[in-house]
Design a protein around this motif. Sequence first.
Motif, short mmCIF file in Angstrom:
data_model
loop_
_atom_site.label_atom_id
_atom_site.label_comp_id
_atom_site.label_asym_id
_atom_site.label_seq_id
_atom_site.Cartn_x
_atom_site.Cartn_y
_atom_site.Cartn_z
N PRO A 91 -1.36 -11.67 3.91
CA PRO A 91 -0.35 -11.31 2.92
C PRO A 91 -0.77 -11.58 1.47
O PRO A 91 -0.33 -10.90 0.56
N HIS A 92 -1.64 -12.58 1.28
CA HIS A 92 -2.01 -12.96 -0.09
C HIS A 92 -3.26 -12.23 -0.57
O HIS A 92 -3.72 -12.46 -1.67
N LYS A 93 -3.82 -11.37 0.27
CA LYS A 93 -5.02 -10.63 -0.13
C LYS A 93 -4.68 -9.19 -0.44
O LYS A 93 -3.80 -8.60 0.20
N THR A 94 -5.41 -8.62 -1.40
CA THR A 94 -5.20 -7.21 -1.73
C THR A 94 -5.71 -6.33 -0.59
O THR A 94 -6.38 -6.81 0.33
N VAL A 95 -5.40 -5.05 -0.67
CA VAL A 95 -5.89 -4.08 0.31
C VAL A 95 -7.42 -4.16 0.38
O VAL A 95 -8.00 -4.22 1.47
N PHE A 96 -8.06 -4.18 -0.80
CA PHE A 96 -9.53 -4.24 -0.83
C PHE A 96 -10.02 -5.51 -0.13
O PHE A 96 -10.91 -5.45 0.72
N GLU A 97 -9.43 -6.65 -0.48
CA GLU A 97 -9.90 -7.92 0.09
C GLU A 97 -9.61 -8.01 1.59
O GLU A 97 -10.38 -8.59 2.35
N ASN A 98 -8.49 -7.43 2.00
CA ASN A 98 -8.21 -7.38 3.44
C ASN A 98 -9.29 -6.59 4.17
O ASN A 98 -9.82 -7.04 5.18
N ARG A 136 -3.41 -3.44 -4.44
CA ARG A 136 -2.04 -3.85 -4.05
C ARG A 136 -2.05 -4.90 -2.96
O ARG A 136 -2.98 -4.97 -2.14
N LEU A 137 -0.99 -5.67 -2.91
CA LEU A 137 -0.79 -6.62 -1.81
C LEU A 137 -0.05 -5.91 -0.68
O LEU A 137 0.66 -4.93 -0.92
N PRO A 138 -0.19 -6.39 0.56
CA PRO A 138 0.50 -5.75 1.69
C PRO A 138 2.00 -5.59 1.46
O PRO A 138 2.59 -4.58 1.86
N SER A 139 2.62 -6.56 0.78
CA SER A 139 4.07 -6.48 0.56
C SER A 139 4.44 -5.30 -0.33
O SER A 139 5.60 -4.91 -0.40
N GLU A 140 3.45 -4.74 -1.02
CA GLU A 140 3.72 -3.60 -1.91
C GLU A 140 3.39 -2.26 -1.25
O GLU A 140 3.25 -1.26 -1.94
N LEU A 141 3.22 -2.29 0.06
CA LEU A 141 2.81 -1.07 0.77
C LEU A 141 3.90 -0.60 1.74
O LEU A 141 4.67 -1.40 2.26
N SER A 142 3.91 0.71 1.99
CA SER A 142 4.77 1.26 3.05
C SER A 142 4.14 0.95 4.41
O SER A 142 2.98 0.52 4.47
N GLY A 143 4.87 1.19 5.47
CA GLY A 143 4.35 0.93 6.81
C GLY A 143 3.07 1.69 7.09
O GLY A 143 2.10 1.15 7.60
N GLY A 144 3.07 2.96 6.72
CA GLY A 144 1.90 3.81 6.97
C GLY A 144 0.70 3.36 6.15
O GLY A 144 -0.45 3.45 6.59
N GLN A 145 0.97 2.86 4.92
CA GLN A 145 -0.13 2.38 4.07
C GLN A 145 -0.70 1.07 4.62
O GLN A 145 -1.91 0.86 4.63
N LYS A 146 0.17 0.21 5.12
CA LYS A 146 -0.30 -1.04 5.75
C LYS A 146 -1.18 -0.72 6.95
O LYS A 146 -2.21 -1.34 7.17
#
Length: 394
Positions: A91-98, A136-146
């Motif tokens: 949750p604390h990592k960006t999309v890139f870092e994830n 973006r962080l996961p909390s800022e994403l839609s389900g499909g984006q996550k």
Amino acid sequence: MTDHNGLILNELSKTFGDNQALNGIDLDVAPGEVVAVTGPSGAGKSTLCKCIAGLERPDSGSVFLGGREIAGDLPGGRGVAFLFESYALYPHKTVFENAASPLRVPGRSSSLSGAELADRIGRELDKLAIGHLADRLPSELSGGQKQRAALARALVQDNAAITMLDEPISHLDAKLRHRLRGEIKRELMARDAPAIWVTPDGLEALSVGDRVAVLIGGKIAQFGTPREIWENPASVEVARLIGDPPMNLLSARLQDRDGTVTAELDDGMHLILPPDSVERLVAASGKQSLQDGAVTIGVKPRDIRIIRLEDVGVMTSEVVSLEPFGKHSLVTLSLGKSFVRVKARDDMGVRPGERVGLRFTGPVTFFKAKTGSRIVTGWEEQGGETERRAVPAL
Ligand code: ADP
Ligand code: MG
């Protein structure tokens, strides 16, 4: 016994309390092969992946990967790239870092430089159409984006010993799902490692799998090529999972009347069966055994034609509803007290309430009423390749 350096499961079982999630699973995925695992919710699909990844401990059975038993290996040491159904993003990592996280495991020196890593991650995110969301962080994403962020994290692991994608595209819109299905499949096929693609959608499984394993109630109900599963479902349960709509399944009783085998529905309605399908049934099980035999008759929606009532050799039915889909119409009709669905290229402009004739135009599959297992299919003994039809394009 299967012998290759991909994934080989022998008699794998797993129970949770008194709930048997996996029951004697034999499965193999060759290097470079994509096996689609499909089945209803609760069938054990995710548990299967977790046992391979080392996140669940099987009660019995063995898991071979890369030519050796990996039961003793810790999850981190198995080299498994795994997209969780629940995503499990940091949750604390960006999309890139994830996405980059598996390439940055401490102690495992990634062979990529910083720039190469950024390039690799960037390409994967772009392919999945989330390049613009990298910060973006996961909390800022839609389900499909996550889902796609988690998918990127699994796919960037080019050197994984196996890639497992648990429902990778289930939360995407139809158009994106369609595009990514092909792209991800190609990416997996280009690898030397085996891959497992889990989906509850039977048609998605046929489209992405080199082979398809149908998992029902913790058991492999059928394992074969998409064509085998499509043409020869092993049981009523498998038939119900495949196709949109799936095969029509009618409970009937077979009778031998002066040498002619007929089928009668529960309400006395007579079915007019294709003679060659009946011949194959008789050849497979012998006429004697068919006397008063209770069967389930499977007919694909595209193997029934709506025709004029006055034509000879038709079954009488009544139109219940009509759904036009452009290239074809999906027509629901009553046949005695049963219902059938017909995929009609020509619906003849029929209306609900209208009485029409029906004819089975393709092979009929017979299943044992009691067990649901297939007795014989219309396809098996059929001549050359030319007579076989392709699995429907999606
Ligand atoms: P699928 O992925 O096919 O939907 P699962 O593998 O998630 O199925 O679950 C298979 C069965 O095992 C289900 O009945 C589910 O409730 C049960 N199950 C899965 N994980 C656990 C668990 N950690 N504890 C108890 N029961 C579980
Ligand atoms: Mg699952």
